[in-house]
Write a protein that holds these residues in place. Structure first.
Motif, mmCIF file in Angstrom:
data_model
loop_
_atom_site.group_PDB
_atom_site.id
_atom_site.type_symbol
_atom_site.label_atom_id
_atom_site.label_comp_id
_atom_site.label_asym_id
_atom_site.label_seq_id
_atom_site.Cartn_x
_atom_site.Cartn_y
_atom_site.Cartn_z
ATOM 1 N N ARG A 225 3.878 -58.197 -56.955
ATOM 2 C CA ARG A 225 3.198 -57.383 -57.914
ATOM 3 C C ARG A 225 4.194 -56.237 -58.370
ATOM 4 N NH1 ARG A 225 -3.098 -57.213 -58.387
ATOM 5 N NH2 ARG A 225 -3.143 -56.797 -60.722
ATOM 6 N N SER B 144 6.769 -57.385 -60.743
ATOM 7 C CA SER B 144 6.233 -57.765 -62.064
ATOM 8 C C SER B 144 5.936 -56.403 -62.774
ATOM 9 C CB SER B 144 4.993 -58.476 -61.926
ATOM 10 O OG SER B 144 3.974 -57.470 -61.513
ATOM 11 N N SER C 105 -3.145 -56.864 -52.264
ATOM 12 C CA SER C 105 -2.234 -56.772 -53.482
ATOM 13 C C SER C 105 -2.774 -56.221 -54.678
ATOM 14 C CB SER C 105 -1.512 -58.211 -53.722
ATOM 15 O OG SER C 105 -2.271 -59.297 -54.172
ATOM 16 N N SER C 106 -3.740 -55.147 -54.565
ATOM 17 C CA SER C 106 -4.339 -54.737 -55.567
ATOM 18 C C SER C 106 -3.456 -53.999 -56.579
ATOM 19 C CB SER C 106 -5.399 -53.650 -55.352
ATOM 20 O OG SER C 106 -4.963 -52.746 -54.672
ATOM 21 N N ALA C 107 -3.953 -53.985 -57.743
ATOM 22 C CA ALA C 107 -2.866 -53.259 -58.880
ATOM 23 C C ALA C 107 -2.525 -51.644 -58.544
ATOM 24 C CB ALA C 107 -3.349 -53.225 -60.247
ATOM 25 N N ALA D 212 0.124 -51.453 -55.880
ATOM 26 C CA ALA D 212 1.379 -51.756 -56.372
ATOM 27 C C ALA D 212 2.020 -50.598 -57.094
ATOM 28 C CB ALA D 212 1.598 -52.854 -57.314
#
Length: 254
Positions: A28, A31, A229-231, A234
């Motif tokens: 993430r 990205s 893997s939360s926004a 990240a």
């Protein structure tokens, strides 16, 4: 000049869910910042190890590395284990410039990730005033880490929850500090009808499983997932990376 490599340092675990979650988080991050080289290394149990990964980076001609501990508090791993591994690497790989970034917490982004997981588990924003919250961390013997968790619990209390209690999963935490089930039961004893448990941990494993077992044993109404893997997590990794890059940028423009 090329940007420093971001080396995310995770603890590692025999539980395969741990490494899978860490890799999902670093994917993430990639990205969010295309073109930034992001590598993942582990202190124990999983490959690649930090020394082997740094050796490979040096062999490939990398110049600067930001080593970012995937840790929520400054406890033993951040103060001893990781600095020791990085010092040995600097000695053996003198052309590789390695800087250790700060740990992730505390941060408003972590609190936001925690709330996201609670909402996903069924808590609604309007439920806060009637819901007691257990902030369940992995636990530590480090006084600084324990103090940070207690401070976060106090901060969360001021965001509308009717009560907030910290709890600790590790048996290594000092005697007298509540386990998850103790904290849930204490809230019930105070008359709190609805109790939610929020694991303040990044990835699944033995200690998060212990948090979940304690929550179920004590009859908690809501059990949130780990931060994973939360926004928000990240974004926080990139923030700590950029903060660690600032001295280098200042030197280049001086």
């Amino acid at each position: 000049m090329s940007a420093p490599v971001l080396l995310v340092i995770a603890h590692g675990s025999r539980d395969p869910r741990h490494a899978a979650t860490v890799h999902a988080l670093t994917a993430r991050v990639r990205s969010l910042r295309p073109g930034l080289r992001v590598e993942t290394g582990f202190l124990d149990f999983n490959a690649p190890s930090i020394p082997r990964l740094l050796e490979r980076l040096a062999a490939e001609g990398a110049g600067d590395v930001i080593a970012l501990p995937l840790l929520l508090t400054r406890a033993f791993h951040a103060k001893a284990d990781i600095p020791t591994v990085l010092h040995e690497a600097r000695t053996g790989l003198p052309r590789l410039r390695i800087r250790q970034a700060e740990v992730l917490g505390p941060s408003p982004l972590l609190n936001s990730a925690l709330e996201r997981r609670l909402y996903e588990a069924g808590v609604r924003p309007g439920d806060r005033s009637s819901t007691g919250l257990v902030l369940a961390s992995a636990g530590s013997t480090d006084p600084e880490a324990i103090t940070v968790i207690a401070e976060i619990a106090r901060e969360l209390r001021h965001t509308g929850w009717c009560a907030v209690r910290p709890a600790f999963a590790s048996a290594a935490s000092p005697a007298g500090y509540p386990r998850t089930e103790d904290a849930v039961q204490a809230l019930r004893a105070e008359g709190v009808r609805r109790v939610a448990v929020a694991p303040y941990v990044i990835a699944p494993g033995r200690l998060p499983d212990r948090i979940g077992a304690g929550a179920r044993e004590a009859g908690a109404d809501v059990l949130a997932e780990v931060l994973g893997s939360s926004a928000e997590l990240a974004q926080l990794l990139l923030r700590r990376y950029h903060e660690a890059c600032l001295p280098r940028l200042a030197a280049l423009t001086a």
